[in-house]
Design an enzyme around this catalytic site. Structure first.
Site, mmCIF file in Angstrom:
data_model
loop_
_atom_site.group_PDB
_atom_site.id
_atom_site.type_symbol
_atom_site.label_atom_id
_atom_site.label_comp_id
_atom_site.label_asym_id
_atom_site.label_seq_id
_atom_site.Cartn_x
_atom_site.Cartn_y
_atom_site.Cartn_z
ATOM 1 N N SER A 178 37.825 43.793 36.652
ATOM 2 C CA SER A 178 37.451 43.470 38.007
ATOM 3 C C SER A 178 38.699 42.388 38.578
ATOM 4 O O SER A 178 39.909 43.215 38.709
ATOM 5 C CB SER A 178 36.161 42.472 37.889
ATOM 6 N N ASP A 212 38.114 46.107 41.062
ATOM 7 C CA ASP A 212 37.398 47.475 40.888
ATOM 8 C C ASP A 212 36.396 47.490 42.208
ATOM 9 O O ASP A 212 35.411 48.268 42.168
ATOM 10 C CB ASP A 212 36.234 47.111 39.794
ATOM 11 N N ASP A 236 38.826 43.669 45.445
ATOM 12 C CA ASP A 236 39.260 43.264 44.390
ATOM 13 C C ASP A 236 39.586 44.465 43.344
ATOM 14 O O ASP A 236 39.560 45.516 43.845
ATOM 15 C CB ASP A 236 38.354 42.221 43.381
ATOM 16 N N ASP A 282 34.162 45.959 43.914
ATOM 17 C CA ASP A 282 32.918 45.410 44.183
ATOM 18 C C ASP A 282 32.671 44.168 44.941
ATOM 19 O O ASP A 282 31.640 43.759 44.957
ATOM 20 C CB ASP A 282 32.033 45.458 42.708
#
Length: 452
Positions: free
Chosen positions: A104, A247, A245, A249
């Site tokens: 992440s 990833d 960010d 999400d």
């Protein structure tokens, strides 16, 4: 077998690549154990596997693939894709399991593994504990017979499928013509799909953080380092900026003046917009203990209630499902809009903000400033070994701080689920009081470590 979690944290398994627990051996065992846990019938079982742009993703991907194949699961590879895309595609393809390789917002040296069930939701604590139990067991006699070993293949149109799914969340008949948008993809998983979706909807797109090289993910870019986005919005005279960010999400917004708009403001904006359209399934909006008290007051003014959970979008989702709510999120930028996604989706949330911007035809600085936040300070204290939150001296300091704040403020102490950090958050109407209490709590935590 015992049912305890040691590997899984608040968002899957995470750590430094090539060090415990993010090793090839553990990834392979995880593939075997998760594969066996999700065997559910005589059909050919399938796991969907995606990743972000980290260099170590290749290593973890290969190890997971070998584990799943040896358990008898077929593997469908999609390459770099956002976490919400993996959740969506898992459901769309009727896969038995979805896996995202990502840490992440963490720096490139870290990596992680997130698992999604066939319904596209993150796994429960209980299911993760079952998988860990299987990882500790001898699985030799449970692995696939030679003729049942799985096959690996690649899904070439995964990006297009996700782009169309995200665009479907934008109001039909509207476009982004005339809007100049800066998009910062953190050199991460959305570096292709997010700019493409915005361009297909008619926006003029200025890309930053869209040149991943394996080691620059989240490096001075993205939602955790939004300074570059804010500067680019001003430099290009853009109408709005969007920061994702690693990833994708999470999302944060910058208005046309280059000022940052956090997840609490985005949550309030979407809640108001959906309430006016009669789209809310519940009068309850779900957020975490980190969300500002100003958000609660703002929602109260709309006749809505803020319901708080532990930190982590999975806990937000769980509470939303219990309440039948369809809007929730985190101050950090996770926005969960269950009409469109089963997990946080930065691009979909950004499109909801853009829809309001188009509808109201006003600057982002006016549209997105929903309330004046209470003074709030968050400070991280790194620790080694035993958690300092268990120390009696820290617990005493916490009780004193809460008594000082009373009902006019809040103290939140928690360990990070992904790093060896204690997060100290204080908010109150008096900024001097906030600063004093934060300083006292951080000093107490530091002292406890020295004493230990």
């Amino acid at each position: 077998m015992t049912k305890t979690r040691k590997l899984f944290g608040t968002d899957g398994i995470r750590g430094t690549a090539n060090q415990d627990p993010m090793t090839v051996e553990i990834a392979q065992k995880l593939g075997q154990a998760a594969g066996l846990r999700f065997m559910r019938g005589a059909h050919r079982h399938r796991v969907l596997l995606g990743k972000d742009t980290r260099l170590s993703g290749y290593m973890i991907e290969c190890a997971l693939v070998s584990g799943f194949l040896s358990a008898g699961m077929d593997v469908t590879l999609v390459g770099p894709m956002p976490t919400p895309a993996i959740a969506m595609l898992t459901r769309s393809l009727r896969a038995d399991l979805g896996v995202m390789i990502s840490a992440s917002h963490n720096p490139f040296g870290d990596n992680g593994i997130k698992l999604f069930g066939p319904d596209g939701f993150k796994l429960s604590d209980e299911t993760e504990a079952e998988i860990e139990s299987l990882m500790r067991a001898d699985l030799g006699d449970r692995l696939a017979a030679p003729e049942r070993i799985g096959r690996a293949s690649r899904l070439n149109d995964a990006a297009g499928r996700y782009i169309e799914n995200a665009k479907a969340s934008f109001p039909r008949g509207r476009r982004l013509d005339g809007l100049r948008i800066v998009i910062d993809c953190a050199n991460g998983a959305a570096y292709r799909v997010a700019p493409t979706a915005l361009w297909e909807l008619g926006a003029e797109v200025i890309r930053i953080g869209c040149e991943p090289n394996g080691v620059n993910i989240n490096e001075n870019c993205g939602s955790t380092r939004p300074e570059s986005l804010c500067a680019a919005v001003v430099a290009h005279r853009a109408h709005i900026g969007i920061a994702l960010d690693g990833d994708a999400d999470r999302v944060l917004i910058a208005d046309e003046q280059g000022r940052l708009i956090d997840g609490d403001q985005i949550l309030a904006l979407i809640a108001r917009s959906w309430a006016r359209q009669g789209r809310l399934h519940s009068a309850q909006i779900v957020a975490t203990v980190m969300s500002n008290m100003g958000l609660a007051r703002c929602l109260e003014g709309m006749g809505l209630e803020l319901v708080r959970t532990a930190v982590g979008d999975r806990y937000v989702v769980e509470r939303m499902r219990e309440l039948g709510a369809n809007v929730g999120g985190e101050q950090s930028g996770h926005m969960v809009l269950s009409d469109f996604a089963t997990t946080g989706d930065g691009l979909v949330a950004a499109l909801q903000v853009l829809a309001v911007l188009v509808e109201e035809a006003r600057p982002a600085s006016e549209v997105c400033r929903m309330f004046t936040p209470f003074p709030q300070m968050l400070r991280n204290v790194r620790f080694a070994g035993r958690s300092p939150l268990l120390a009696p001296s820290v617990q005493d300091a916490s009780r004193r701080a809460e008594a000082t704040l009373g009902t006019a403020g809040r103290l939140v102490l928690r360990e990070s689920g992904t790093e060896p950090l204690v997060r100290v958050m204080v908010e109150a109407e008096d900024p001097a009081l906030v600063e004093r209490v934060v300083g006292e709590m951080c000093a107490a935590i530091d002292s406890a470590q020295v004493a230990a």
